[in-house]
Design a protein around this motif. Structure first.
Motif, PDB file in Angstrom:
ATOM      1  N   ALA A 181       0.704  -1.159   0.028  1.00  0.00           N
ATOM      2  CA  ALA A 181      -0.053  -0.052   0.000  1.00  0.00           C
ATOM      3  C   ALA A 181       0.973   1.265  -0.036  1.00  0.00           C
ATOM      4  O   ALA A 181       0.228   2.223  -0.389  1.00  0.00           O
ATOM      5  N   LEU A 182       2.045   1.056   0.202  1.00  0.00           N
ATOM      6  CA  LEU A 182       3.145   2.216   0.315  1.00  0.00           C
ATOM      7  C   LEU A 182       3.568   2.282  -1.017  1.00  0.00           C
ATOM      8  O   LEU A 182       4.545   3.616  -1.234  1.00  0.00           O
ATOM      9  N   HIS A 183       3.450   1.397  -1.963  1.00  0.00           N
ATOM     10  CA  HIS A 183       3.976   1.548  -3.287  1.00  0.00           C
ATOM     11  C   HIS A 183       2.987   1.879  -4.316  1.00  0.00           C
ATOM     12  O   HIS A 183       3.107   2.654  -5.363  1.00  0.00           O
ATOM     13  N   ASP A 184       1.665   1.272  -4.019  1.00  0.00           N
ATOM     14  CA  ASP A 184       0.722   1.361  -5.150  1.00  0.00           C
ATOM     15  C   ASP A 184      -0.196   2.704  -5.065  1.00  0.00           C
ATOM     16  O   ASP A 184      -1.272   2.413  -5.894  1.00  0.00           O
ATOM     17  N   GLY A 185      -0.064   3.683  -4.374  1.00  0.00           N
ATOM     18  CA  GLY A 185      -0.831   4.599  -4.268  1.00  0.00           C
ATOM     19  C   GLY A 185      -2.057   4.661  -3.302  1.00  0.00           C
ATOM     20  O   GLY A 185      -2.729   5.599  -3.114  1.00  0.00           O
ATOM     21  N   ARG A 186      -2.312   3.496  -2.628  1.00  0.00           N
ATOM     22  CA  ARG A 186      -3.687   3.420  -1.697  1.00  0.00           C
ATOM     23  C   ARG A 186      -2.997   4.502  -0.493  1.00  0.00           C
ATOM     24  O   ARG A 186      -4.213   5.133  -0.029  1.00  0.00           O
ATOM     25  N   LEU A 187      -1.695   4.422  -0.049  1.00  0.00           N
ATOM     26  CA  LEU A 187      -1.316   5.147   0.941  1.00  0.00           C
ATOM     27  C   LEU A 187      -0.283   6.096   0.530  1.00  0.00           C
ATOM     28  O   LEU A 187      -0.129   7.363   0.991  1.00  0.00           O
ATOM     29  N   GLN A 232       7.146   8.029  -5.377  1.00  0.00           N
ATOM     30  CA  GLN A 232       7.081   9.715  -5.642  1.00  0.00           C
ATOM     31  C   GLN A 232       6.777  10.666  -4.538  1.00  0.00           C
ATOM     32  O   GLN A 232       7.122  11.682  -4.636  1.00  0.00           O
ATOM     33  N   GLN A 233       5.866  10.169  -4.021  1.00  0.00           N
ATOM     34  CA  GLN A 233       5.032  10.908  -2.967  1.00  0.00           C
ATOM     35  C   GLN A 233       5.094   9.933  -1.677  1.00  0.00           C
ATOM     36  O   GLN A 233       4.041   9.306  -1.509  1.00  0.00           O
ATOM     37  N   PRO A 234       6.067   9.780  -0.967  1.00  0.00           N
ATOM     38  CA  PRO A 234       6.090   8.790   0.238  1.00  0.00           C
ATOM     39  C   PRO A 234       5.547   9.243   1.360  1.00  0.00           C
ATOM     40  O   PRO A 234       5.200  10.454   1.156  1.00  0.00           O
ATOM     41  N   TRP A 235       4.908   8.424   2.088  1.00  0.00           N
ATOM     42  CA  TRP A 235       4.307   8.632   3.274  1.00  0.00           C
ATOM     43  C   TRP A 235       5.026   9.462   4.185  1.00  0.00           C
ATOM     44  O   TRP A 235       6.207   9.466   4.562  1.00  0.00           O
ATOM     45  N   ALA A 236       4.432  10.697   4.573  1.00  0.00           N
ATOM     46  CA  ALA A 236       5.249  11.873   5.485  1.00  0.00           C
ATOM     47  C   ALA A 236       4.609  11.980   6.753  1.00  0.00           C
ATOM     48  O   ALA A 236       5.183  12.575   7.623  1.00  0.00           O
ATOM     49  N   GLY A 237       3.756  10.748   7.158  1.00  0.00           N
ATOM     50  CA  GLY A 237       3.210  11.063   8.552  1.00  0.00           C
ATOM     51  C   GLY A 237       4.119  10.029   9.693  1.00  0.00           C
ATOM     52  O   GLY A 237       5.448   9.758   9.203  1.00  0.00           O
ATOM     53  N   GLN A 238       3.670   9.896  10.648  1.00  0.00           N
ATOM     54  CA  GLN A 238       4.040   8.827  11.442  1.00  0.00           C
ATOM     55  C   GLN A 238       4.012   7.369  11.051  1.00  0.00           C
ATOM     56  O   GLN A 238       2.949   6.772  10.746  1.00  0.00           O
ATOM     57  N   ILE A 239       4.868   6.556  11.502  1.00  0.00           N
ATOM     58  CA  ILE A 239       5.087   5.199  11.211  1.00  0.00           C
ATOM     59  C   ILE A 239       5.706   4.341  12.534  1.00  0.00           C
ATOM     60  O   ILE A 239       6.752   4.610  12.820  1.00  0.00           O
ATOM     61  N   ALA A 240       4.892   3.751  12.997  1.00  0.00           N
ATOM     62  CA  ALA A 240       5.314   2.563  14.080  1.00  0.00           C
ATOM     63  C   ALA A 240       5.944   1.359  13.446  1.00  0.00           C
ATOM     64  O   ALA A 240       4.948   0.597  13.005  1.00  0.00           O
TER      65      ALA A 240
END
Length: 302
Positions: free
Chosen positions: A126-132, A136-144
């Motif tokens: 989901a971090l690659h396919d656009g769902r999240l 090119q537009q990586p997740w910029a929030g918190q990740i545990a």
């Protein structure tokens, strides 16, 4: 339409099977007690604690294709945790963790996370396919992120552009898996949450307390490290900043498994609401103390 998650919890979601007795357990002896089965795993413990605080966490994990997996996903969703991005593996069983605790704390535990390990990078789809997100537009929030992931996947995450903008919060699954975190702990936006034993394994040296351990991890290359030391204290050290140490609350322990995950979740929540480092540490200590003092029979500890 489902809202976007506040935080992603990546790692183990499984069944916790915990046997507890109020007596001191002798080796190779039977003892009366209480056995519970609840949703658990490091990522899940963090996610459900954040959900109780009112956040909207999602889990990225692997779940078996068996009926236990169906039941687990239903139970997780009822706890307010988003399971849309969980990866199912039809031919594998759902992971489990089994622990025995007595009046002195954890006696022994076995973690069966083979389905999560077999899934590898598939849990990150989901971090690659656009769902999240995308590369090119990586997740910029918190990740545990939890240390039940394989050493290979953690090393891949450390250098991946997918995680380049994330506020990474990292926890080992156990002392036995702490050294898996060596590659990813050097991520420039990572905060490491460990106990003193795990810090000693990562630094290959003994420390006389949580403060020395936290500062030792920063010297080892971590941008920031929070270290707990059981019922003694906890410390927060960061590169180029003041170190904070707070004594632990004095409570009578009634449960142990999940205490470190509760500390981490409470700290993440406090900082997500704007708490300064010293106050966030105070709130995390209080939450962990309340957790270990709570009894399954509904009574609180002293």
């Amino acid at each position: 339409m489902n809202p976007s998650p506040d935080i992603l919890c990546i790692g183990s979601v499984l069944w916790d099977i915990i046997g507890r007795t109020e007596m001191a357990l002798a080796t190779r002896r039977d003892m009366g007690g209480l056995i519970t089965r609840l949703p658990g795993g490091v990522a899940m413990n963090i996610a459900m604690t954040l959900a109780r605080f009112g956040m909207a966490p999602a889990v990225l994990t692997a779940i078996g294709g068996d009926p236990e997996g169906d039941e687990l996903l239903q139970a997780v969703a009822q706890l307010g945790v988003d399971t849309r991005f969980a990866h199912r593996i039809a031919e594998r069983p759902t992971d489990r963790y089994m622990a025995i605790e007595d009046a002195t704390g954890l006696v022994a535990a076995i973690a069966d996370a083979h389905t999560l390990e077999a899934a590898g990078a598939d849990i990150l789809q989901a971090l690659h396919d656009g769902r999240l997100a995308t590369a090119q537009q990586p997740w910029a929030g918190q990740i545990a992120l939890d240390g039940n992931l394989t050493a290979e996947l953690l090393a891949e995450i450390a250098g991946s552009p997918i995680f380049s903008a994330a506020d990474l919060r990292i926890a080992p699954a156990s002392p036995g898996k702490a050294e898996r975190l060596l590659p990813v702990m050097a991520h420039p936006r990572a905060t490491l949450y460990v106990n003193r034993q795990e810090a000693e394994l990562l630094c290959e040296t003994a420390f006389d307390g949580s403060r020395a351990a936290a500062e030792g991890l920063v010297a080892k290359g971590a941008a920031r490290a929070l270290v707990t030391d059981g019922g003694t204290d906890a410390s927060d050290a960061a590169r180029g900043a003041e170190t904070f140490t707070r004594p632990a609350h004095v409570v009578r322990p009634r449960r142990i498994t999940g205490a470190g995950d509760t500390f981490m979740a409470a700290h993440i929540y406090a900082e997500s609401r704007g708490a300064e480092r010293a106050d966030a540490l105070k709130q995390a200590q209080a939450a962990a103390a309340a957790y270990v003092a709570f009894a399954d029979d509904g009574e609180n500890g002293d």
